[in-house]
Design an enzyme around this catalytic site. Structure first.
Site, PDB file in Angstrom:
ATOM      1  CB  SER A 192      11.537   4.957  -4.269  1.00 42.49           C
ATOM      2  OG  SER A 192      11.120   5.304  -5.134  1.00 42.49           O
ATOM      3  NE  ARG A 241       4.121   0.550   0.341  1.00 39.93           N
ATOM      4  CZ  ARG A 241       2.679   0.431   0.124  1.00 39.93           C
ATOM      5  NH1 ARG A 241       2.305  -0.632  -0.413  1.00 39.93           N
ATOM      6  NH2 ARG A 241       1.941   1.400   0.766  1.00 39.93           N
ATOM      7  CB  THR A 260       9.837  10.983  -5.460  1.00 39.19           C
ATOM      8  OG1 THR A 260      10.203   9.476  -5.107  1.00 39.19           O
ATOM      9  CG2 THR A 260      10.243  11.657  -4.271  1.00 39.19           C
ATOM     10  CB  CYS A 301       3.194 -13.465  -0.338  1.00 34.51           C
ATOM     11  SG  CYS A 301       4.128 -12.640   1.065  1.00 34.51           S
ATOM     12  CB  CYS A 328       3.304  -8.822   6.904  1.00 36.07           C
ATOM     13  SG  CYS A 328       2.442  -7.775   5.830  1.00 36.07           S
ATOM     14  CB  CYS A 370       4.384  -5.604  -0.391  1.00 38.24           C
ATOM     15  SG  CYS A 370       3.628  -7.289  -0.481  1.00 38.24           S
ATOM     16  CB  CYS A 428      -1.860 -10.697   0.217  1.00 36.36           C
ATOM     17  SG  CYS A 428      -1.987  -9.421   1.402  1.00 36.36           S
TER      18      CYS A 428
END
Length: 627
Positions: A128, A377, A413, A570, A596, A599, A602
C-alpha cells in the site's frame, strides 16, 4: 511425539505460525522467549492440527507408493473452530483481534478464532502507499503508538506538507488541495510492517494464525450455507499428478467464515456469484498500483512530505495518478495508480510508471538514491456504488474484499480495520446468541450502514465516475473540485461507472501504439530487475495458478484483436507472445507463472475474461519488504 512434550508449547506454536506450510515440522523449533498473554486455549489447537498434518502427510506418501487410486481423492483432515478468517491483512487481523478481545473479556477463552494467510509470513503479500488515518486503529488498540507501551508500533512518520500537482511533460502545476486530501493527524508507514505487528498483537490475545496455508476451496453444508474453507493440496505436478511428496489439503470448518482476501479474492469471486451479492449494486471497477521504495540522499529527504500528482505520463482518457511519501529514515514510497478501465491496449502501466519517475518532480528526489523494493497490486475503485451485499449465509466480506477504499482520499486501511471490527462484533453476538445452526450476519449489514465507512464513501461517490464524462480528465478535475468545495456529497444524483474494465478495452488497430523508452538502469528499470526486488518465488513443477483452459485458443482469440495486451498490463512479465511460425497467428502464447506477484490484473483486465487467477501453493509468491 516426545519432542512435543519436551519443548515449551509456546515455542512450538511460534514455530508453526512463522513457517510456511511447505516446511512445517514439529521438531523445527526456535529457542526464544515466549510471547506474553498466550493461554493454553490459544496454543493447544495449533499443536493438534500440526500433529494431524504431519501424520497424514506421512500416511499419504506411504499410500501413494502402493495404491492405484489418486491420493487426491482421499478424505481431508478437518478442524472445527468458531470463526475462520481467510486473509491476514488489516481487515482480517483486526477482525481476529476484536473477536478474541470480546471472548476474553467474557471469560470465554475456549472461543477459537483461526486465520489463514497464503503468504509465507504475515505481510509478505501486503502492499500500500500508505498514509493511514489512525481512528479505527485507535479504537481497536488504543495504545498502539503510546510511548508507555513497550510493544507499540514504532515505525510511523507524522504526515505533513501536503502537495497536489498536475503534471505536464516538464512542469508541475500546483492544484488546490481538496479537503479529502488533508493528511493532518495521519501517519506515513509501511503496511507490510504494520501487518506483521498486528499479527503479533493477534497472537497475544490467542488468535491461531497459519501463514503458508492457501485457502483454495469454499465448503458448504447441506443447507447451502458456507461452513468453512479447504486449503490446497501440496506436491502436485505441473501436469496435475500427485508427486512423491504429495500432501492433502485440510478443511477448516467454522460457523462464521470471514473473507478478507483483499482485492478480487479468488474465493470471494465464487461466493459473490453463488449468493448473487451484486444484484443490487454496480460492477466493481479496479486500478493497478505499482510501487517502489527508495533510500534517498539525506539532503533530499523531507520527513512527512506527502506528494500526489495527476496528468503526465497518463493519457487524458486514463484515470490515475502518482504519489511520493517521505517516511522512516531517508525512505521514499513512490508509485503510480492506473485505472484498469483504460481503453488503449498498447498502454503498459509498468512503462508509464518508469516514465513518471523521470519527471522533474520525482527525478529530483530519486537521483543519487537506491531502489530497495518493488511491488504491484490491484485495488478497488468502485466506491459506494459498487458495495455488494456484505453478509451471506455463514459469513461476510470485510475490507478490500468488499470494496471499502475511499478513492479521492487514496486510503483504505482505516476502512478495512473498521469493517473488521464491525464484522467481529456482529459475529460474536450472533454466535453467543445461538449455539447451533447457520449464522447470517444481518447485524453487520446494519452496522456498516450506520458507520463512518458508509457516510464517507457516499459523500465522495461521484468523484471517480465523473472522469467518464466526454470532457475526460479535465471534466473530472472540474467536477471533483465542485464536489469537494460545493456539493460535499449532498447532490441528489449518483453517477454510474459505465463499462466494466475488461469491456472498456478498444481494438489495437483502432488505437495509437505507445513506444516506451529503454530503462536507464538508474531511475527506471526493466521489468525482470523489478520483479527480482519483490522476492517472488514459486516452485516450477506445480499446476499453473493462472488458469487458461487452452493456451493456443487464447492466443488465437486475443492476439489478432489486442496484439499482446497481456504482456503490457502485467507488471511482472508473466505473459509473453513468442514468435512461432508453426502457429497460424505467427506467435505462441506463454505463461511464466513463476514471476507472478499476485496482483490479479490479468483476471480483471483480459478482454475475453478467460484467465482465472487461483492460489498457488501456500507460502509462495512475493516476499515484500517495507511495502
Amino acid at each position: 511425539m516426545a519432542s512435543k512434550t519436551a519443548a515449551s508449547p509456546l515455542i512450538i506454536r511460534r514455530s508453526l505460525i512463522s513457517t510456511p506450510r511447505t516446511h512445517l515440522r514439529i521438531n523445527s523449533l526456535v529457542t526464544r522467549a515466549p510471547r506474553r498473554c498466550l493461554t493454553p486455549a490459544s496454543y493447544q489447537p495449533a499443536i493438534r492440527i500440526a500433529g494431524q498434518r504431519r501424520a497424514f502427510s506421512i500416511t499419504a506418501r506411504a499410500r501413494f507408493a502402493t495404491m492405484e487410486d489418486d491420493p487426491r481423492t482421499q478424505e481431508r483432515e478437518s478442524d472445527q473452530v468458531d470463526v475462520c478468517i481467510v486473509g491476514g491483512g488489516p481487515a482480517g487481523l483486526s477482525a481476529a483481534i476484536r473477536l478474541k478481545q470480546l471472548a476474553n473479556e467474557a471469560g470465554n477463552e475456549d472461543f477459537r478464532v483461526l486465520l489463514l494467510e497464503k503468504a509465507g509470513e504475515l505481510g509478505d503479500h501486503t502492499v500500500s502507499g500508505n498514509v493511514m488515518e489512525p481512528g479505527a486503529l485507535d479504537e481497536l488498540l488504543p495504545d498502539w503508538k503510546s510511548p508507555d507501551n513497550p510493544n507499540r508500533f514504532e515505525h510511523i512518520t507524522p504526515a505533513k506538507n501536503d502537495k497536489m500537482r498536475f503534471l505536464t511533460k516538464g512542469m508541475a502545476i500546483p492544484l488546490p488541495k481538496p479537503p479529502q486530501m488533508n493528511n493532518h493527524g495521519n501517519y506515513i508507514l509501511s503496511l507490510n510492517q504494520l501487518v506483521k505487528w498486528l499479527g503479533e498483537r493477534a497472537e497475544e490475545v490467542g488468535v491461531e494464525i497459519y501463514p503458508g496455508f492457501a485457502a483454495s476451496e469454499v465448503l458448504y453444508n447441506n443447507e447451502g450455507s458456507v461452513k468453512g474453507v479447504a486449503t490446497n493440496d501440496l506436491g502436485v505436478s505441473r501436469e496435475g499428478k500427485a508427486k512423491d511428496n504429495f500432501e492433502r489439503g485440510m478443511e477448516f470448518h467454522a460457523r462464521v467464515t470471514l473473507m478478507a482476501e483483499g482485492c478480487h479474492g479468488s474465493l470471494t469471486k465464487q461466493i459473490v456469484k453463488k449468493f448473487d451479492l451484486r444484484r443490487d449494486c454496480e460492477h466493481q471497477t479496479y486500478a493497478l498500483g505499482i510501487k517502489e521504495v527508495w533510500e534517498v540522499q539525506p539532503e533530499k529527504f523531507e520527513a512527512g512530505a506527502v506528494v500526489h500528482s495527476m496528468g503526465y505520463p497518463l493519457p487524458m482518457d486514463t484515470y490515475g495518478g502518482g504519489w511520493m511519501y517521505h517516511f522512516g529514515d531517508n525512505l521514499v514510497s513512490i508509485g503510480l495508480v492506473v485505472a484498469l478501465d483504460y481503453p488503449n491496449p498498447w498502454l503498459a502501466p509498468y512503462g508509464e510508471f518508469q516514465k513518471m519517475k523521470h519527471h522533474p518532480l520525482y527525478k529530483s528526489t530519486l537521483e543519487g538514491g537506491k531502489c530497495i523494493s518493488y511491488a504491484a497490486r490491484t485495488l478497488v475503485e468502485g466506491g459506494f456504488q459498487s458495495i455488494p451485499k456484505v453478509a451471506f449465509p455463514g459469513g461476510a466480506l470485510i475490507g478490500d474484499t468488499a470494496g471499502f477504499i475511499n478513492v479521492p482520499k487514496v486510503k483504505g486501511t482505516h476502512t478495512a480495520i473498521r469493517s473488521g471490527i464491525l464484522a467481529a462484533q456482529s459475529a460474536y453476538d450472533a454466535l453467543t446468541a445461538s449455539q447451533d445452526g447457520s449464522v447470517f450476519l444481518y447485524d453487520y449489514e446494519d452496522k456498516l450502514r450506520e458507520s463512518s465507512i458508509w457516510s464517507e464513501l457516499k459523500t465522495v461517490r461521484n468523484m471517480r465516475p465523473s472522469f467518464h464524462t466526454p470532457l475526460g480528465m479535465y471534466g473530472g478535475i472540474l467536477y471533483s473540485g465542485l464536489e469537494a468545495f460545493v456539493f460535499r456529497g449532498m447532490e441528489p444524483w449518483t453517477f454510474k461507472h459505465g463499462k466494466a474494465d475488461h469491456a472498456s478495452t478498444k481494438l489495437a488497430d483502432d488505437c495509437k501504439k505507445i513506444e516506451y523508452p529503454k530503462p536507464d538502469g538508474v531511475i527506471s528499470f526493466d521489468i525482470l530487475t523489478s520483479v527480482s526486488r519483490s522476492g517472488t518465488n514459486h516452485e516450477e513443477d506445480q499446476p499453473v495458478h493462472l488458469q487458461v483452459k487452452d493456451w493456443d485458443k487464447h492466443g488465437a482469440l486475443e492476439w489478432p484483436k489486442y496484439k499482446g495486451i497481456e504482456n503490457r498490463f502485467c507488471p511482472a512479465g508473466v505473459y509473453e507472445y513468442v514468435e512461432d511460425e508453426s502457429k497460424d497467428i505467427g506467435v505462441r502464447f506463454q505463461i511464466n507463472a513463476q514471476n507472478c506477484v499476485h496482483c490479479k490484473t490479468c483476471d480483471i483486465k483480459v478482454p475475453d475474461q478467460d484467465i482465472n487467477w487461483v492460489t498457488p501453493q501456500g507460502g509462495e509468491g512475493p516476499k515484500y519488504t517495507m511495502t
